[in-house]
Design a protein around this motif. Sequence first.
Motif, PDB file in Angstrom:
ATOM      1  N   VAL A 217       0.840  -1.201   0.000  1.00 20.87           N
ATOM      2  CA  VAL A 217       0.000   0.000   0.000  1.00 20.87           C
ATOM      3  C   VAL A 217       0.874   1.250   0.000  1.00 20.87           C
ATOM      4  N   GLU A 218       1.929   1.236   0.796  1.00 22.68           N
ATOM      5  CA  GLU A 218       2.825   2.392   0.861  1.00 22.68           C
ATOM      6  C   GLU A 218       3.474   2.652  -0.495  1.00 22.68           C
ATOM      7  N   ARG A 219       3.917   1.581  -1.161  1.00 26.31           N
ATOM      8  CA  ARG A 219       4.559   1.750  -2.464  1.00 26.31           C
ATOM      9  C   ARG A 219       3.562   2.280  -3.490  1.00 26.31           C
ATOM     10  N   VAL A 220       2.342   1.764  -3.474  1.00 26.43           N
ATOM     11  CA  VAL A 220       1.331   2.219  -4.424  1.00 26.43           C
ATOM     12  C   VAL A 220       0.979   3.682  -4.170  1.00 26.43           C
ATOM     13  N   GLU A 221       0.791   4.039  -2.909  1.00 26.66           N
ATOM     14  CA  GLU A 221       0.497   5.443  -2.593  1.00 26.66           C
ATOM     15  C   GLU A 221       1.620   6.346  -3.096  1.00 26.66           C
ATOM     16  N   GLN A 222       2.850   5.966  -2.833  1.00 25.63           N
ATOM     17  CA  GLN A 222       3.996   6.771  -3.248  1.00 25.63           C
ATOM     18  C   GLN A 222       4.029   6.928  -4.767  1.00 25.63           C
ATOM     19  N   THR A 223       3.795   5.840  -5.474  1.00 24.50           N
ATOM     20  CA  THR A 223       3.835   5.883  -6.941  1.00 24.50           C
ATOM     21  C   THR A 223       2.725   6.768  -7.491  1.00 24.50           C
ATOM     22  N   LEU A 224       1.522   6.652  -6.922  1.00 23.26           N
ATOM     23  CA  LEU A 224       0.402   7.458  -7.405  1.00 23.26           C
ATOM     24  C   LEU A 224       0.590   8.937  -7.061  1.00 23.26           C
ATOM     25  N   ARG A 225       1.141   9.224  -5.904  1.00 22.62           N
ATOM     26  CA  ARG A 225       1.399  10.631  -5.559  1.00 22.62           C
ATOM     27  C   ARG A 225       2.439  11.220  -6.510  1.00 22.62           C
ATOM     28  N   GLN A 226       3.467  10.458  -6.818  1.00 22.41           N
ATOM     29  CA  GLN A 226       4.460  10.942  -7.778  1.00 22.41           C
ATOM     30  C   GLN A 226       3.819  11.163  -9.144  1.00 22.41           C
ATOM     31  N   GLY A 227       2.921  10.260  -9.515  1.00 22.85           N
ATOM     32  CA  GLY A 227       2.225  10.414 -10.785  1.00 22.85           C
ATOM     33  C   GLY A 227       1.356  11.653 -10.814  1.00 22.85           C
ATOM     34  N   PHE A 228       0.687  11.934  -9.697  1.00 25.00           N
ATOM     35  CA  PHE A 228      -0.156  13.126  -9.654  1.00 25.00           C
ATOM     36  C   PHE A 228       0.688  14.391  -9.709  1.00 25.00           C
ATOM     37  N   GLU A 229       1.818  14.394  -9.028  1.00 26.86           N
ATOM     38  CA  GLU A 229       2.692  15.562  -9.067  1.00 26.86           C
ATOM     39  C   GLU A 229       3.233  15.791 -10.477  1.00 26.86           C
ATOM     40  N   ALA A 230       3.525  14.696 -11.190  1.00 20.90           N
ATOM     41  CA  ALA A 230       3.995  14.833 -12.567  1.00 20.90           C
ATOM     42  C   ALA A 230       2.895  15.390 -13.466  1.00 20.90           C
ATOM     43  N   LYS A 231       1.651  15.027 -13.191  1.00 20.10           N
ATOM     44  CA  LYS A 231       0.530  15.488 -14.009  1.00 20.10           C
ATOM     45  C   LYS A 231       0.114  16.914 -13.658  1.00 20.10           C
ATOM     46  N   ALA A 232       0.038  17.210 -12.363  1.00 16.61           N
ATOM     47  CA  ALA A 232      -0.557  18.469 -11.916  1.00 16.61           C
ATOM     48  C   ALA A 232       0.454  19.557 -11.597  1.00 16.61           C
ATOM     49  N   GLY A 233       1.739  19.252 -11.643  1.00 19.40           N
ATOM     50  CA  GLY A 233       2.745  20.269 -11.351  1.00 19.40           C
ATOM     51  C   GLY A 233       2.657  20.750  -9.915  1.00 19.40           C
ATOM     52  N   VAL A 234       2.655  22.070  -9.728  1.00 24.46           N
ATOM     53  CA  VAL A 234       2.663  22.627  -8.371  1.00 24.46           C
ATOM     54  C   VAL A 234       1.399  22.263  -7.602  1.00 24.46           C
ATOM     55  N   LEU A 235       0.305  21.976  -8.307  1.00 25.93           N
ATOM     56  CA  LEU A 235      -0.927  21.596  -7.614  1.00 25.93           C
ATOM     57  C   LEU A 235      -0.765  20.271  -6.874  1.00 25.93           C
ATOM     58  N   GLY A 236       0.184  19.464  -7.335  1.00 24.44           N
ATOM     59  CA  GLY A 236       0.398  18.176  -6.697  1.00 24.44           C
ATOM     60  C   GLY A 236       0.934  18.278  -5.287  1.00 24.44           C
ATOM     61  N   ALA A 237       1.416  19.468  -4.916  1.00 14.18           N
ATOM     62  CA  ALA A 237       1.962  19.667  -3.567  1.00 14.18           C
ATOM     63  C   ALA A 237       0.920  20.219  -2.605  1.00 14.18           C
ATOM     64  N   ASP A 238      -0.346  20.220  -3.005  1.00 14.91           N
ATOM     65  CA  ASP A 238      -1.398  20.773  -2.144  1.00 14.91           C
ATOM     66  C   ASP A 238      -1.385  20.119  -0.764  1.00 14.91           C
ATOM     67  N   THR A 239      -1.449  20.944   0.264  1.00 17.57           N
ATOM     68  CA  THR A 239      -1.353  20.453   1.638  1.00 17.57           C
ATOM     69  C   THR A 239      -2.511  19.535   1.998  1.00 17.57           C
ATOM     70  N   GLU A 240      -3.725  19.916   1.630  1.00 15.68           N
ATOM     71  CA  GLU A 240      -4.886  19.103   1.986  1.00 15.68           C
ATOM     72  C   GLU A 240      -4.831  17.736   1.304  1.00 15.68           C
ATOM     73  N   LEU A 241      -4.358  17.720   0.073  1.00 12.57           N
ATOM     74  CA  LEU A 241      -4.236  16.442  -0.625  1.00 12.57           C
ATOM     75  C   LEU A 241      -3.212  15.550   0.067  1.00 12.57           C
ATOM     76  N   ARG A 242      -2.132  16.149   0.515  1.00 14.49           N
ATOM     77  CA  ARG A 242      -1.097  15.374   1.197  1.00 14.49           C
ATOM     78  C   ARG A 242      -1.590  14.805   2.524  1.00 14.49           C
ATOM     79  N   ARG A 243      -2.609  15.427   3.096  1.00 15.86           N
ATOM     80  CA  ARG A 243      -3.132  14.956   4.375  1.00 15.86           C
ATOM     81  C   ARG A 243      -4.055  13.751   4.227  1.00 15.86           C
ATOM     82  N   LEU A 244      -4.477  13.444   3.017  1.00 13.20           N
ATOM     83  CA  LEU A 244      -5.356  12.288   2.835  1.00 13.20           C
ATOM     84  C   LEU A 244      -4.623  11.013   3.233  1.00 13.20           C
ATOM     85  N   PRO A 245      -5.268  10.142   4.005  1.00 13.29           N
ATOM     86  CA  PRO A 245      -4.650   8.848   4.319  1.00 13.29           C
ATOM     87  C   PRO A 245      -4.401   8.050   3.045  1.00 13.29           C
TER      88      PRO A 245
END
Length: 274
Positions: A217-245
């Motif tokens: 689960v940790e690896r999948v979360e990490q991979t998907l977060r990296q994918g979102f940051e690659a897609k959304a740019g600076v929006l991928g660093a949103d604090t509220e999104l990072r707080r999601l379990p």
Amino acid sequence: MSEPSSQPPSSPAPSSPAPPSQPAPDRPHASTDSVDLLVAAQWGALRGWLQGISPAQRQQTSVLFGWSVDDVISHLARTLDAIAALRPAPAGTGAGTDPGAEAETVAAQDEPARPTLTVPQFLSGYSAGADDNAERTRAAAAASAADRLGELDAAWGQAQRTLAALGQYDPTVTVTGGTMRLTDFLQTRLIELVVHAGDLHRSLPEVAAPPLLPAAVERVEQTLRQGFEAKAGVLGADTELRRLPADEFILVATGRAEAPERIPAAVRGELPLW
């Protein structure tokens, strides 16, 4: 002082011959970051859970539109088939290719160059082929329904043989739409296993949840977060999104759930990933 013994000193008992060394147990292909071991472990846990699903439960409607529970289970075989279908990319494609594998693919050098895909780039192709994928899944499920577990075991066995043949160099392999490093492609398979385990859990709430390994689960979360940051740019660093379990983020990133309203609208507009 005691008298010396009149008996000759006894010879030491002959030592028992050492038992023959046992061969090391078979293990999955060992890559540099062990994603292959995570795939193997997560598949083993999920396969054990599937043993307890009855034929009647398999026929229930799943949470995926147009798919039965059995369709989702059969789709797992397609996930493993994709590993079994991997072949070394033509020589000189990408980095880290096994030199032996390169020698076997010299004849393919005249083929048009294939782009080397990142994990996010590969995942982005899911939406374009969603309808075809669903149709193929249902057709394959109908054709193999009589022995679903046998289908899964055969697919995993072939996947293991392919990984063993590819060796331990983390080669560049040919995939749909281009080429990828083997470890990157295996990341996509781990995502499939974790995400579809969640689909099965929500489809069969009366059954104990399929086991999900924390490391997977940790690896999948990490991979998907990296994918979102690659897609959304600076929006991928949103604090509220990072707080999601992790479990909630995975659902949101893969389109299984809506992003909470507290996530800024601009960020929500970039979800899901595909």
